[in-house]
Enzyme design. Structure first.
Site, short mmCIF file in Angstrom:
data_model
loop_
_atom_site.label_atom_id
_atom_site.label_comp_id
_atom_site.label_asym_id
_atom_site.label_seq_id
_atom_site.Cartn_x
_atom_site.Cartn_y
_atom_site.Cartn_z
CG ASP A 13 46.52 124.94 57.58
OD1 ASP A 13 47.67 125.32 57.85
OD2 ASP A 13 45.53 125.69 57.61
CG HIS A 41 55.05 122.86 55.93
ND1 HIS A 41 55.02 123.71 54.86
CD2 HIS A 41 56.31 122.37 55.98
CE1 HIS A 41 56.21 123.73 54.28
NE2 HIS A 41 57.01 122.93 54.93
#
Length: 424
Positions: A13, A41
């Site tokens: 992340d 993402h």
């Protein structure tokens, strides 16, 4: 073939999608090396937001050919669903530029069911998986009973292997909330749809050997690596440099740059040790301002201060030639910013550039911090390094010095595609 590799340097992340999107504009080939639809993402391209999971984000460029490589596990329904979503948002022709190695493994709905049962069986020691079936799929691969993508095209072999897989799990867990015959029926249609996407990876690379700019997109991150991460609270694949080289059979001499993507603070989804986690107002502020929710799971991310010990460890394994520091703007309103610089183990040992292999020990370390002054001004959308507040520049330069001079070449200053400082 000149290769650039983008790798997550924390627990995932970090914002790898944006730098990948930027670099893919010049890339002729973009490859995924590991993981499955557990990765996630977001890319803001123009005024459109795209969510990526299994597909390489090079698909946002109409000049880029994309490969899901041999080290991955592919959930076929998600592959087609994601392609359809991208094309519905305007990425016409994306399907014609998406290919899958015939040596990648198939992640079935069966694996997702088993994932939930295995997590339930761990009780209070849950790993905190995404529940997507990634672990069981990689377990089947390692046990030599998995199904490869190329085997989907051989109906007899495919059905026999899937039924055998189902029988094995039924013997272990009893009756499952899963119908193997329904899955086999679905794959009769997928089989026809997959034909233009499945490739022999070696032949594929030979065809594209003159690619002037090949981009390898890492999934997850080093601290989730099966061997080098915070085991057992990791994913089930090799997420570092070595995994990318092996899965895509890259010539190491062709690698021109290794970019480590690192958030300006630290986050983690799921269970496992997190030395610099802030279970306080600072952590809550990072979570709220940073909008820290997982793209794949929607779960709140745990938040903490930047950890140089973890980054030095990550650098020692992945050998970054440059860093992309993301989400600097999230720190704009902090009076002071802390950075973890060392751990002290229960036995008194001080660590600065490595972490204990035992997750229980890592959970018990005392963290030593340095405190740096905040900048208390807006960096959102800043495009030039010299336009950053002085204390923001000092923060970046401190990280560079402490990492032995690895340059922070890119700095993210907001969610938009062009909210990025590029330092020469």
């Amino acid at each position: 073939m000149a290769v650039t590799i983008v790798l997550g340097s924390q627990w995932g992340d970090e914002g790898k999608g944006k730098i990948t999107d930027m670099l893919s504009q010049e890339a002729t080939l973009c490859c995924r090396a590991a993981g499955g639809h557990n990765a996630g993402h977001t890319i803001v391209h123009g005024n459109v937001t795209y969510d990526f999971h299994i597909l390489p984000s090079g698909l946002v460029s109409d000049k880029c050919i994309n490969l899901i490589g041999a080290g991955t596990v592919v959930h076929v329904p998600s592959f087609f669903k994601e392609l359809a979503a991208l094309e519905a948002k305007g990425l016409k022709g994306a399907a014609a530029r998406a290919f899958i190695s015939d040596r990648a493994h198939v992640c079935f709905d069966l694996h997702s069911v088993v994932d939930g049962l295995e997590e339930k069986g761990l009780g209070g020691r849950k790993v905190g998986t995404t529940g997507k079936g990634i672990g069981p799929c990689y377990s089947d691969k390692a046990s030599r009973r998995g199904v490869r993508v190329g085997e989907i095209l051989d109906e007899e072999v495919f059905e026999r292997k899937l039924r055998t897989l189902h029988a094995g799990y039924t013997a272990r867990f009893g009756q499952l909330d899963y119908d193997v015959e329904e899955e086999i029926a679905r794959f009769k249609e997928y089989r026809k749809l997959l034909v233009p996407h499945i490739v022999d990876q070696l032949a594929f690379f030979n065809k594209h050997k003159d690619s002037s700019n090949t981009l390898v997109e890492g999934a997850n991150a080093l601290l989730l690596d099966l061997d080098h991460g915070t085991y057992p609270f990791v994913t089930s694949s090799s997420t570092g440099l070595g995994g990318a080289v092996q899965a895509l059979h890259l010539n190491p001499t062709s690698i021109k740059s290794i970019i480590g993507v690192v958030k300006a603070y630290t986050t983690r989804v799921g269970s496992g040790p997190f030395p610099s986690e802030q279970l306080n107002e600072a952590g809550e502020k990072l979570q709220k301002v940073g909008r820290e929710f997982g793209v794949t799971t929607g779960r709140k991310r745990r938040c903490g201060w930047f950890d140089l010990v973890l980054l030095r460890y990550s650098q020692s394994i992945n050998h970054y030639t440059a860093l992309n520091l993301t989400k600097l703007d999230i720190l704009d309103d902090f009076d002071e910013i802390k950075v973890a610089v060392a751990y002290t183990l229960p036995d008194g040992t001080r660590l600065e550039n490595t972490i204990p292999a035992d997750a229980e020990v890592l959970n018990k370390v005392d963290v030593e911090y340095v405190t740096l002054p905040g900048w208390k001004s807006n960096t959102m959308g800043v495009k030039k390094y010299e336009d950053l507040p002085e204390n923001a520049r000092k923060y970046i330069e401190y990280i560079e010095r402490e990492l032995g001079g690895v340059p922070v070449k890119w700095i993210g200053t907001g969610p938009a595609r062009d909210d990025m400082i590029c330092r020469e």
